[in-house]
Design a protein around this motif. Structure first.
Motif, short mmCIF file in Angstrom:
data_model
loop_
_atom_site.label_atom_id
_atom_site.label_comp_id
_atom_site.label_asym_id
_atom_site.label_seq_id
_atom_site.Cartn_x
_atom_site.Cartn_y
_atom_site.Cartn_z
N LYS A 1 0.85 -1.19 0.00
CA LYS A 1 0.00 0.00 0.00
C LYS A 1 0.88 1.24 0.00
O LYS A 1 1.91 1.27 0.68
CB LYS A 1 -0.89 0.01 1.25
CG LYS A 1 -1.81 -1.17 1.33
CD LYS A 1 -2.57 -1.16 2.64
CE LYS A 1 -3.38 -2.42 2.80
NZ LYS A 1 -4.01 -2.52 4.10
N PRO A 2 0.50 2.26 -0.72
CA PRO A 2 1.32 3.48 -0.69
C PRO A 2 1.21 4.15 0.67
O PRO A 2 0.13 4.23 1.26
CB PRO A 2 0.72 4.35 -1.80
CG PRO A 2 -0.66 3.80 -2.02
CD PRO A 2 -0.63 2.36 -1.63
N ARG A 3 2.33 4.61 1.16
CA ARG A 3 2.36 5.29 2.46
C ARG A 3 2.69 6.76 2.21
O ARG A 3 3.61 7.07 1.46
CB ARG A 3 3.41 4.64 3.35
CG ARG A 3 3.12 3.20 3.66
CD ARG A 3 4.23 2.63 4.54
NE ARG A 3 4.06 1.20 4.69
CZ ARG A 3 4.75 0.29 4.02
NH1 ARG A 3 5.67 0.65 3.16
NH2 ARG A 3 4.54 -0.99 4.22
N PRO A 4 1.99 7.66 2.87
CA PRO A 4 2.25 9.08 2.61
C PRO A 4 3.62 9.55 3.11
O PRO A 4 4.27 10.34 2.46
CB PRO A 4 1.12 9.80 3.34
CG PRO A 4 0.60 8.81 4.33
CD PRO A 4 0.89 7.46 3.80
N ALA B 1 15.54 14.01 7.26
CA ALA B 1 14.71 13.58 6.14
C ALA B 1 13.23 13.51 6.51
O ALA B 1 12.38 13.65 5.63
CB ALA B 1 15.18 12.22 5.63
N THR B 2 12.91 13.31 7.78
CA THR B 2 11.49 13.23 8.16
C THR B 2 10.85 14.60 8.22
O THR B 2 9.64 14.71 8.04
CB THR B 2 11.32 12.55 9.53
OG1 THR B 2 12.02 13.30 10.52
CG2 THR B 2 11.79 11.13 9.49
N GLY B 3 11.62 15.62 8.50
CA GLY B 3 11.04 16.96 8.61
C GLY B 3 10.13 17.10 9.82
O GLY B 3 9.19 17.88 9.80
N LYS C 1 6.58 12.37 12.83
CA LYS C 1 6.94 11.20 13.63
C LYS C 1 6.26 9.91 13.17
O LYS C 1 6.67 8.84 13.57
CB LYS C 1 6.59 11.44 15.12
CG LYS C 1 7.43 12.52 15.75
CD LYS C 1 8.90 12.13 15.75
CE LYS C 1 9.74 13.23 16.36
NZ LYS C 1 11.16 12.96 16.29
N ASP C 2 5.23 9.98 12.35
CA ASP C 2 4.58 8.74 11.90
C ASP C 2 5.15 8.25 10.58
O ASP C 2 4.52 7.50 9.85
CB ASP C 2 3.07 8.93 11.81
CG ASP C 2 2.66 9.95 10.75
OD1 ASP C 2 3.53 10.76 10.34
OD2 ASP C 2 1.50 9.93 10.32
N THR C 3 6.36 8.65 10.27
CA THR C 3 7.04 8.22 9.05
C THR C 3 7.43 6.75 9.18
O THR C 3 7.90 6.30 10.21
CB THR C 3 8.30 9.07 8.83
OG1 THR C 3 7.92 10.44 8.76
CG2 THR C 3 9.00 8.69 7.55
N VAL C 4 7.24 6.02 8.10
CA VAL C 4 7.60 4.62 8.05
C VAL C 4 8.98 4.50 7.42
O VAL C 4 9.23 5.05 6.35
CB VAL C 4 6.57 3.80 7.23
CG1 VAL C 4 7.00 2.34 7.12
CG2 VAL C 4 5.20 3.91 7.86
#
Length: 149
Positions: A56-59, A94-96, A99-102
């Protein structure tokens, strides 16, 4: 009166073995009581296989590539240095602040386990708790073969 000469015979010293045997029996009993017996068994595990379904695409997704020689790239940008601190700083930048970055870890098959552990530790230090690992999909038996009659 006894005028016979007594031959003074010197007795040879002999070792009394009974106390020695008693001590050995006590040591043997002590060793038997304090020894832990462990049975070595071979671990039998079933490794998971990758599913060929599209993910699934993750934002918010960061792709961290670990090369065979231990270099790292984050979203196709090479990270200078191989330490956990440098990698954690690169992940945090890189996350900017999201915090919910995968974090998707794509490691070469020849990469060391320590390199992958460094990515996991850097993600923890950067506050990223969602990790996933990219794998190669298995081909179905007969899928590579041509059409069946």
């Amino acid at each position: 009166m006894n005028f016979r000469k007594h031959h003074l015979r010197e007795e040879e010293p002999e070792i009394n073995l009974i106390p020695f045997i008693d001590v050995l029996l006590v040591v043997l009993i002590f060793l038997m009581l304090t020894t832990t017996y462990s049975k070595l068994t071979e671990l039998k595990i079933n490794l998971p296989t990758a599913n060929a379904q599209a993910s699934k695409p993750r934002p918010h997704e960061l792709v961290v590539v670990v090369t065979a020689d231990g270099r790292y790239t984050i979203n196709q940008r090479l990270i200078e240095g191989r330490s956990v601190d440098v990698l954690a700083a690169g992940l945090a930048a890189a996350t900017g602040g999201v915090k919910d970055t995968v974090v998707v870890v794509t490691a070469d098959a020849s990469a060391t386990h320590q390199s992958v552990i460094n990515v996991m530790d850097a993600a923890r230090r950067a506050g990223l708790s969602q990790l996933t690992f990219a794998t190669q999909g298995q081909t179905e038996p007969g899928a590579a073969a041509g059409p069946q009659p």
